[in-house]
Design a protein around this motif. Structure first.
Motif, mmCIF file in Angstrom:
data_model
loop_
_atom_site.group_PDB
_atom_site.id
_atom_site.type_symbol
_atom_site.label_atom_id
_atom_site.label_comp_id
_atom_site.label_asym_id
_atom_site.label_seq_id
_atom_site.Cartn_x
_atom_site.Cartn_y
_atom_site.Cartn_z
ATOM 1 N N ALA A 190 54.287 -73.308 26.058
ATOM 2 C CA ALA A 190 54.023 -73.760 27.431
ATOM 3 C C ALA A 190 53.956 -75.281 27.501
ATOM 4 O O ALA A 190 54.459 -75.905 28.451
ATOM 5 C CB ALA A 190 52.720 -73.144 27.937
ATOM 6 N N ALA A 191 53.329 -75.907 26.497
ATOM 7 C CA ALA A 191 53.267 -77.372 26.462
ATOM 8 C C ALA A 191 54.664 -77.958 26.311
ATOM 9 O O ALA A 191 54.983 -79.011 26.891
ATOM 10 C CB ALA A 191 52.359 -77.824 25.310
ATOM 11 N N LEU A 192 55.523 -77.310 25.512
ATOM 12 C CA LEU A 192 56.909 -77.760 25.377
ATOM 13 C C LEU A 192 57.612 -77.718 26.732
ATOM 14 O O LEU A 192 58.364 -78.653 27.089
ATOM 15 C CB LEU A 192 57.630 -76.870 24.362
ATOM 16 N N TYR A 193 57.392 -76.685 27.501
ATOM 17 C CA TYR A 193 58.001 -76.575 28.831
ATOM 18 C C TYR A 193 57.524 -77.703 29.728
ATOM 19 O O TYR A 193 58.303 -78.273 30.511
ATOM 20 C CB TYR A 193 57.652 -75.214 29.439
ATOM 21 N N VAL A 194 56.228 -78.059 29.608
ATOM 22 C CA VAL A 194 55.701 -79.182 30.392
ATOM 23 C C VAL A 194 56.408 -80.474 29.997
ATOM 24 O O VAL A 194 56.764 -81.304 30.854
ATOM 25 C CB VAL A 194 54.182 -79.296 30.186
ATOM 26 N N ALA A 195 56.617 -80.680 28.677
ATOM 27 C CA ALA A 195 57.306 -81.895 28.218
ATOM 28 C C ALA A 195 58.725 -81.948 28.769
ATOM 29 O O ALA A 195 59.235 -83.021 29.138
ATOM 30 C CB ALA A 195 57.320 -81.935 26.686
ATOM 31 N N LYS A 196 59.393 -80.812 28.864
ATOM 32 C CA LYS A 196 60.733 -80.770 29.447
ATOM 33 C C LYS A 196 60.683 -81.161 30.926
ATOM 34 O O LYS A 196 61.531 -81.928 31.415
ATOM 35 C CB LYS A 196 61.317 -79.361 29.294
ATOM 36 N N GLN A 197 59.711 -80.619 31.624
ATOM 37 C CA GLN A 197 59.610 -80.904 33.058
ATOM 38 C C GLN A 197 59.300 -82.377 33.318
ATOM 39 O O GLN A 197 59.700 -82.930 34.345
ATOM 40 C CB GLN A 197 58.527 -80.025 33.689
ATOM 41 N N GLN A 198 58.553 -82.995 32.394
ATOM 42 C CA GLN A 198 58.163 -84.395 32.599
ATOM 43 C C GLN A 198 59.252 -85.377 32.208
ATOM 44 O O GLN A 198 59.030 -86.587 32.234
ATOM 45 C CB GLN A 198 56.888 -84.682 31.796
ATOM 46 N N GLY A 199 60.426 -84.898 31.811
ATOM 47 C CA GLY A 199 61.541 -85.806 31.547
ATOM 48 C C GLY A 199 62.110 -85.758 30.158
ATOM 49 O O GLY A 199 62.966 -86.570 29.811
ATOM 50 N N ARG A 200 61.627 -84.870 29.290
ATOM 51 C CA ARG A 200 62.110 -84.717 27.911
ATOM 52 C C ARG A 200 61.770 -85.942 27.051
ATOM 53 O O ARG A 200 61.239 -86.927 27.535
ATOM 54 C CB ARG A 200 63.610 -84.420 27.897
ATOM 55 N N ASN A 201 62.088 -85.806 25.746
ATOM 56 C CA ASN A 201 61.841 -86.867 24.769
ATOM 57 C C ASN A 201 60.383 -87.329 24.832
ATOM 58 O O ASN A 201 60.094 -88.519 24.872
ATOM 59 C CB ASN A 201 62.793 -88.057 24.981
ATOM 60 N N ARG A 202 59.488 -86.389 24.811
ATOM 61 C CA ARG A 202 58.075 -86.723 24.879
ATOM 62 C C ARG A 202 57.260 -85.589 24.256
ATOM 63 O O ARG A 202 57.774 -84.504 23.961
ATOM 64 C CB ARG A 202 57.633 -86.996 26.311
ATOM 65 N N VAL A 203 55.954 -85.867 24.086
ATOM 66 C CA VAL A 203 55.023 -84.893 23.516
ATOM 67 C C VAL A 203 54.036 -84.497 24.592
ATOM 68 O O VAL A 203 53.484 -85.359 25.290
ATOM 69 C CB VAL A 203 54.272 -85.469 22.294
ATOM 70 N N ALA A 204 53.802 -83.176 24.707
ATOM 71 C CA ALA A 204 52.809 -82.672 25.643
ATOM 72 C C ALA A 204 51.880 -81.726 24.897
ATOM 73 O O ALA A 204 52.329 -80.943 24.048
ATOM 74 C CB ALA A 204 53.471 -81.945 26.812
ATOM 75 N N ALA A 205 50.587 -81.822 25.218
ATOM 76 C CA ALA A 205 49.594 -80.960 24.579
ATOM 77 C C ALA A 205 49.135 -79.899 25.559
ATOM 78 O O ALA A 205 49.066 -80.132 26.771
ATOM 79 C CB ALA A 205 48.399 -81.773 24.095
ATOM 80 N N ALA A 206 48.837 -78.729 25.022
ATOM 81 C CA ALA A 206 48.316 -77.653 25.859
ATOM 82 C C ALA A 206 46.948 -78.044 26.399
ATOM 83 O O ALA A 206 46.213 -78.833 25.795
ATOM 84 C CB ALA A 206 48.227 -76.361 25.048
ATOM 85 N N ALA A 207 46.613 -77.474 27.548
ATOM 86 C CA ALA A 207 45.330 -77.776 28.165
ATOM 87 C C ALA A 207 44.190 -77.233 27.301
ATOM 88 O O ALA A 207 44.256 -76.117 26.789
ATOM 89 C CB ALA A 207 45.261 -77.164 29.564
ATOM 90 N N THR A 208 43.167 -78.062 27.113
ATOM 91 C CA THR A 208 42.020 -77.632 26.315
ATOM 92 C C THR A 208 41.155 -76.675 27.114
ATOM 93 O O THR A 208 41.086 -76.742 28.345
ATOM 94 C CB THR A 208 41.184 -78.839 25.876
ATOM 95 N N ARG A 209 40.512 -75.798 26.432
ATOM 96 C CA ARG A 209 39.654 -74.820 27.070
ATOM 97 C C ARG A 209 38.316 -75.450 27.401
ATOM 98 O O ARG A 209 37.829 -76.343 26.681
ATOM 99 C CB ARG A 209 39.433 -73.623 26.134
ATOM 100 N N PRO A 210 37.673 -75.041 28.492
ATOM 101 C CA PRO A 210 36.341 -75.570 28.812
ATOM 102 C C PRO A 210 35.364 -75.263 27.681
ATOM 103 O O PRO A 210 35.471 -74.234 27.012
ATOM 104 C CB PRO A 210 35.949 -74.828 30.096
ATOM 105 N N PRO A 211 34.420 -76.176 27.452
ATOM 106 C CA PRO A 211 33.469 -75.942 26.347
ATOM 107 C C PRO A 211 32.749 -74.608 26.456
ATOM 108 O O PRO A 211 32.463 -73.969 25.447
ATOM 109 C CB PRO A 211 32.502 -77.118 26.462
ATOM 110 N N ALA A 212 32.475 -74.152 27.662
ATOM 111 C CA ALA A 212 31.742 -72.893 27.818
ATOM 112 C C ALA A 212 32.601 -71.707 27.404
ATOM 113 O O ALA A 212 32.087 -70.670 26.980
ATOM 114 C CB ALA A 212 31.289 -72.724 29.269
#
Length: 550
Positions: free
Chosen positions: A519-541
């Motif tokens: 899913a993070a890879l798909y976000v990096a593609k949507q943001q213009g490619r040639n970049r790194v995207a991290a998955a959303a972190t889970r809430p501490p709770a």
């Protein structure tokens, strides 16, 4: 009863004993053994008797000593009671007088002394101290001969005990001397019998030695073959070879070289015995007559013979190439520094050839297994691990991270516009780009990291013991290395989009980890490619801690 056969057997036995071929020493041994038995029996019986006398004399001396001590204690207690009137002295007198009364039969006059003491004690209790003192004075005249009598009896008992002890010692010494003489003669007879037996067995043993040795050698070779079949690495196979060679070829040194096919050089893998140190950079196969001819070659010490350039001048060496189906895997060397080394090596050539053949088959099997294993787990184009290996190892990595309470990160990588690159420049260029990309990724990883070809142009990197932030940094490094592939070359621009996820910061389970990275890879593609995207972190709770995962 018919005693005829028994008599003839007994007569034959004595005739054999007296025969010169049997030897007088054997007859002397038999007679001495009988004497030893008789002397031991008589010594035991007589020793038992003397031991009883010794114990009786010692007990008598002890009783007389006790009686003398009791006489002194009774007299001291009576005098103390007469002078001071203490009941303690009176009790001492009474206790000691009982002991004296029990032993009164040991010497005459004891009864008179006891009667005198009783009168003195009665006067002392009646407070007639003067009369008691006068009467007690008469005790000295009666005690002197009594003490002399007891002393004489004790001395006699001590003499009897000493005489019995000396007799027992002499008896034991005599029996020991007879036993020692018998033992020496028995040893002499056994040594003579052993020598005679060895001479008789020498001929039979010589006839059987060759057969037994051959049987043992075959058994060793069979065991070596079984062990080589169980060996999983070349190191294991080398240990098996060394152990077997040391048993089958005692007194001979040796080493095994493995052939480096890329460089054409022989590198020592294992050695045993007294042998020269290996050459660090190995030996060229072209310098070895055995490798060039594909047959065993003996480098002797005789003048005029051809010798391999890599062999020392002070030893005879037998070289045997290890080959299977025309393919050479290495070289086995057997070395002797003895003067008759050439002859010994010729004798050992058959065994050495069997060792070389067994090792060659084992190395061939290992090479085939390694090839099949590599093909089963590696992608043929990129050399990275394939999807099958990923499916096997991913769950193990997750369980290991859970057990050690450390994070596990994943980086999903996809080459940008790869289909367009294939369409415009051909599949050969696409394959080249995939290979170069895989090499760039591997160059950025640690020894514990794993890179896999996930499918098509998608690649996956697993980072054990790596948190999300560190994984993002690593992903950025990989992205930069991939982008550098198109610098200074005629290839089209190359770039990649990367998605990063980690347990437990963004994901809970293994499936969530890969889905999050994708899913993070798909976000990096949507943001213009040639970049790194991290998955959303889970809430501490909602985030499951590493401790809770265990």
């Amino acid at each position: 009863m018919d005693t005829g056969p028994r008599w003839w057997r007994l007569r034959a036995t004595f005739a054999a004993l007296l025969h010169p071929s049997y030897g007088r020493l054997h007859l002397a041994i038999l007679l001495l053994v009988g004497l030893m038995g008789l002397s031991s029996t008589l010594g035991f019986l007589y020793g038992q008797r003397e031991q009883g006398l010794l114990e009786h004399a010692q007990a008598r001396a002890a009783r007389l000593g006790t009686l003398a001590s009791a006489l002194s204690e009774a007299e001291d207690g009576l005098r103390g009671y007469l002078l001071a009137g203490h009941l303690t002295d009176l009790r001492q007198y009474l206790a000691a007088s009982d002991i004296v009364r029990a032993g009164s039969a040991a010497a005459p006059g004891i009864a008179d002394v006891l009667a005198l003491w009783e009168r003195v004690a009665a006067l002392a209790q009646a407070r007639q101290g003067g009369e008691a003192t006068v009467l007690l004075a008469a005790n000295d005249a009666a005690m002197a001969p009594l003490r002399a009598t007891l002393a004489a009896h004790r001395a006699a008992a001590a003499r009897d005990a000493s005489a019995a002890a000396r007799l027992i010692v002499r008896l034991q010494t005599g029996v020991m001397a007879i036993d020692l003489l018998g033992a020496l003669l028995a040893i002499a007879a056994m040594l003579r019998a052993f020598r005679h037996s060895r001479r008789e067995a020498a001929a039979r043993e010589a006839a059987m030695t060759a057969s037994i040795r051959l049987h043992e050698q075959l058994a060793q070779l069979f065991r070596m073959t079984e062990m080589l079949q169980s060996a999983t690495t070349r190191e294991d196979a080398c240990l098996v070879l060394r152990a077997t060679a040391e048993r089958l070829l005692p007194g001979l040194a040796g080493r095994m070289h493995l052939l480096d096919g890329a460089q054409g050089r022989l590198q020592e893998a294992v050695g045993w015995g007294e042998i020269e140190a290996p050459v660090g950079e190995g030996v060229s196969a072209a310098c070895c007559w055995a490798m060039r001819s594909g047959k065993p070659y003996l480098n002797g010490l005789r003048m005029g013979g051809l010798r391999c350039a890599h062999i020392g001048e002070d030893a005879s060496t037998l070289e045997i190439p290890m080959l299977v189906g025309g393919e050479i895997f290495g070289l086995l060397e057997i070395v002797s520094i003895d003067a008759d080394g050439e002859w010994r090596l010729r004798e050992a050539q058959a065994l050495a050839s069997a060792l070389a053949d067994s090792m060659a088959l084992a190395l061939s099997s290992m090479a085939l297994r390694e090839k099949l294993h590599h093909q089963a787990l590696r992608d043929g184009l990129t050399g990275l691990y394939n999807r099958r290996f990923l499916d096997e190892v991913l769950e193990r990595l997750a369980l290991d991270a859970q057990r050690r309470k450390v994070p596990l990160a994943a980086i999903m990588i996809d080459l940008d516009h790869f289909k367009k690159l294939n369409d415009q420049h051909g599949h050969a260029m696409g394959d080249r780009v995939l290979r170069d990309t895989a090499a760039a990724i591997v160059g950025c990883l640690r020894a514990t990291d794993l890179a896999c070809r996930y499918g098509g142009e998608e690649l996956l990197v697993l980072l054990p013991d790596c948190a999300l932030e560190m994984a993002v940094t690593k992903a950025e490094q990989i992205r930069g290395k991939i982008a550098e592939l198109s610098l200074g070359s005629e290839r089209p621009p190359i770039s990649a989009s990367l998605g990063v996820a980690a347990i437990p910061e963004t994901s809970v389970r293994v499936n969530d980890l890969l889905a999050g990275a994708d899913a993070a890879l798909y976000v990096a593609k949507q943001q213009g490619r040639n970049r790194v995207a991290a998955a959303a972190t889970r809430p501490p709770a909602q985030r499951i801690s590493l401790r809770e995962m265990s």
